[in-house]
Design a protein around this motif. Structure first.
Motif, PDB file in Angstrom:
ATOM      1  N   UNK A 188       0.808  -1.218   0.000  1.00 43.90           N
ATOM      2  CA  UNK A 188       0.000   0.000   0.000  1.00 43.90           C
ATOM      3  C   UNK A 188       0.848   1.279   0.000  1.00 43.90           C
ATOM      4  N   UNK A 189       2.102   1.163  -0.452  1.00 42.00           N
ATOM      5  CA  UNK A 189       2.916   2.358  -0.679  1.00 42.00           C
ATOM      6  C   UNK A 189       2.364   3.036  -1.925  1.00 42.00           C
ATOM      7  N   UNK A 190       2.325   4.364  -1.905  1.00 34.66           N
ATOM      8  CA  UNK A 190       1.744   5.117  -3.022  1.00 34.66           C
ATOM      9  C   UNK A 190       2.752   6.082  -3.608  1.00 34.66           C
ATOM     10  N   UNK A 191       2.614   6.317  -4.899  1.00 26.26           N
ATOM     11  CA  UNK A 191       3.483   7.245  -5.594  1.00 26.26           C
ATOM     12  C   UNK A 191       3.047   7.379  -7.037  1.00 26.26           C
ATOM     13  N   UNK A 192       3.936   7.963  -7.838  1.00 30.93           N
ATOM     14  CA  UNK A 192       3.640   8.237  -9.240  1.00 30.93           C
ATOM     15  C   UNK A 192       4.698   7.599 -10.126  1.00 30.93           C
ATOM     16  N   UNK A 193       4.259   6.992 -11.227  1.00 25.88           N
ATOM     17  CA  UNK A 193       5.179   6.461 -12.239  1.00 25.88           C
ATOM     18  C   UNK A 193       4.758   6.999 -13.603  1.00 25.88           C
ATOM     19  N   UNK A 194       5.718   7.106 -14.494  1.00 35.51           N
ATOM     20  CA  UNK A 194       5.447   7.589 -15.843  1.00 35.51           C
ATOM     21  C   UNK A 194       4.774   6.467 -16.630  1.00 35.51           C
ATOM     22  N   UNK A 195       3.543   6.696 -17.074  1.00 36.70           N
ATOM     23  CA  UNK A 195       2.722   5.683 -17.732  1.00 36.70           C
ATOM     24  C   UNK A 195       3.374   4.942 -18.885  1.00 36.70           C
ATOM     25  N   UNK A 196       4.081   5.625 -19.807  1.00 35.80           N
ATOM     26  CA  UNK A 196       4.706   4.912 -20.925  1.00 35.80           C
ATOM     27  C   UNK A 196       5.759   3.878 -20.505  1.00 35.80           C
ATOM     28  N   UNK A 197       6.184   3.887 -19.247  1.00 32.67           N
ATOM     29  CA  UNK A 197       7.150   2.887 -18.768  1.00 32.67           C
ATOM     30  C   UNK A 197       6.453   1.665 -18.163  1.00 32.67           C
ATOM     31  N   UNK A 198       5.118   1.617 -18.286  1.00 34.98           N
ATOM     32  CA  UNK A 198       4.356   0.488 -17.750  1.00 34.98           C
ATOM     33  C   UNK A 198       3.723  -0.303 -18.888  1.00 34.98           C
ATOM     34  N   UNK A 199       3.231  -1.494 -18.534  1.00 31.75           N
ATOM     35  CA  UNK A 199       2.555  -2.343 -19.517  1.00 31.75           C
ATOM     36  C   UNK A 199       1.347  -3.009 -18.877  1.00 31.75           C
ATOM     37  N   UNK A 200       0.614  -3.741 -19.693  1.00 38.20           N
ATOM     38  CA  UNK A 200      -0.545  -4.485 -19.187  1.00 38.20           C
ATOM     39  C   UNK A 200      -0.224  -5.966 -19.039  1.00 38.20           C
ATOM     40  N   UNK A 201       1.046  -6.318 -18.949  1.00 42.85           N
ATOM     41  CA  UNK A 201       1.446  -7.708 -18.743  1.00 42.85           C
ATOM     42  C   UNK A 201       1.095  -8.123 -17.318  1.00 42.85           C
ATOM     43  N   UNK A 202       0.244  -9.146 -17.137  1.00 48.33           N
ATOM     44  CA  UNK A 202      -0.158  -9.559 -15.783  1.00 48.33           C
ATOM     45  C   UNK A 202       1.021 -10.130 -14.986  1.00 48.33           C
ATOM     46  N   UNK A 203       1.198  -9.595 -13.791  1.00 50.70           N
ATOM     47  CA  UNK A 203       2.286 -10.018 -12.915  1.00 50.70           C
ATOM     48  C   UNK A 203       1.746 -10.173 -11.496  1.00 50.70           C
ATOM     49  N   UNK A 204       2.472 -10.927 -10.689  1.00 53.10           N
ATOM     50  CA  UNK A 204       2.167 -11.077  -9.261  1.00 53.10           C
ATOM     51  C   UNK A 204       3.452 -10.855  -8.472  1.00 53.10           C
ATOM     52  N   UNK A 205       3.281 -10.576  -7.193  1.00 46.75           N
ATOM     53  CA  UNK A 205       4.416 -10.445  -6.279  1.00 46.75           C
ATOM     54  C   UNK A 205       4.093 -11.268  -5.036  1.00 46.75           C
ATOM     55  N   UNK A 206       5.103 -11.899  -4.480  1.00 52.23           N
ATOM     56  CA  UNK A 206       4.915 -12.743  -3.301  1.00 52.23           C
ATOM     57  C   UNK A 206       4.747 -11.842  -2.080  1.00 52.23           C
ATOM     58  N   UNK A 207       3.658 -12.054  -1.318  1.00 51.97           N
ATOM     59  CA  UNK A 207       3.380 -11.190  -0.163  1.00 51.97           C
ATOM     60  C   UNK A 207       3.563 -11.902   1.178  1.00 51.97           C
ATOM     61  N   UNK A 208       4.109 -13.117   1.163  1.00 53.91           N
ATOM     62  CA  UNK A 208       4.405 -13.847   2.396  1.00 53.91           C
ATOM     63  C   UNK A 208       5.907 -14.131   2.440  1.00 53.91           C
ATOM     64  N   UNK A 209       6.404 -14.532   3.608  1.00 50.33           N
ATOM     65  CA  UNK A 209       7.843 -14.760   3.773  1.00 50.33           C
ATOM     66  C   UNK A 209       8.385 -15.754   2.742  1.00 50.33           C
ATOM     67  N   UNK A 210       7.741 -16.905   2.631  1.00 51.87           N
ATOM     68  CA  UNK A 210       8.124 -17.930   1.646  1.00 51.87           C
ATOM     69  C   UNK A 210       6.857 -18.615   1.146  1.00 51.87           C
ATOM     70  N   UNK A 211       6.783 -18.826  -0.163  1.00 50.76           N
ATOM     71  CA  UNK A 211       5.644 -19.534  -0.752  1.00 50.76           C
ATOM     72  C   UNK A 211       6.153 -20.731  -1.540  1.00 50.76           C
ATOM     73  N   UNK A 212       5.431 -21.835  -1.424  1.00 52.93           N
ATOM     74  CA  UNK A 212       5.762 -23.024  -2.203  1.00 52.93           C
ATOM     75  C   UNK A 212       5.187 -22.909  -3.605  1.00 52.93           C
ATOM     76  N   UNK A 213       6.019 -23.224  -4.584  1.00 54.45           N
ATOM     77  CA  UNK A 213       5.573 -23.298  -5.971  1.00 54.45           C
ATOM     78  C   UNK A 213       5.347 -24.776  -6.252  1.00 54.45           C
ATOM     79  N   UNK A 214       4.144 -25.125  -6.720  1.00 53.95           N
ATOM     80  CA  UNK A 214       3.761 -26.536  -6.863  1.00 53.95           C
ATOM     81  C   UNK A 214       3.575 -26.934  -8.321  1.00 53.95           C
ATOM     82  N   UNK A 215       3.648 -28.245  -8.567  1.00 59.11           N
ATOM     83  CA  UNK A 215       3.518 -28.783  -9.922  1.00 59.11           C
ATOM     84  C   UNK A 215       2.087 -28.702 -10.448  1.00 59.11           C
TER      85      UNK A 215
END
Length: 156
Positions: free
Chosen positions: A81-108
């Motif tokens: 929930x940090x807020x700020x400003x970024x220049x729009x042309x440096x962004x894309x609509x490619x779907x991404x995620x970020x890990x929000x817990x200490x460690x997450x298992x990646x499963x088959x």
């Protein structure tokens, strides 16, 4: 004798106001997500322009929620929930995620009982490949692919 139905003026104006509100709440009002497109670090600034200081630097793929806009600048918030400003042309609509817990298992497979193929740590950025109910298939930059429970991630 034919009867006609007439709405009272108050009911008609209320109905039209409701239709207008529904139209405004359509996809244009839906939550919009972006990710950092640049392969170089991008500054997240305190205001919409280069005259504002850089509070953070964000790497390639970092997902952000758009909460406002001024010209080509996007007001954004991240998974902390940090807020700020970024220049729009440096962004894309490619779907991404970020890990929000200490460690997450990646499963088959998208299930708690499936084999663990790797582990990812807090703050790791992952490309979104597929979604199934409460699971997300992701890929780490190094190529490792697998499924992670959606509740352990933030993004789209």
């Amino acid at each position: 004798m034919q009867r006609s139905f007439r709405l009272p003026a108050v009911a008609l104006s209320t109905f039209l106001a409701l239709v207008a509100l529904i139209a405004l709440a359509s996809p244009s009002m839906a939550q919009r997500m972006v990710s950092i497109a640049s392969t170089k670090e991008v500054n997240m600034r305190s205001g919409p322009g280069t005259r504002y200081g850089a509070d953070w630097t964000l790497g390639h793929g970092y997902p952000l929620k758009v909460i406002g806009r001024q010209g080509k600048w996007l007001k954004v918030s991240d998974f902390e929930n940090d807020r700020g400003w970024v220049y729009g042309p440096l962004t894309s609509s490619t779907p991404m995620h970020i890990v929000k817990v200490k460690v997450a298992n990646m499963r088959s497979q998208p299930s708690e009982g499936s084999r663990i193929v790797g582990k990812v740590a807090y703050g790791n950025v992952l490309k979104t490949l597929e979604r199934r109910q409460n699971w997300v298939k992701v890929q780490r930059e190094g190529g490792l692919r697998g499924w992670i429970a959606k509740r352990l991630l933030w993004g789209w």
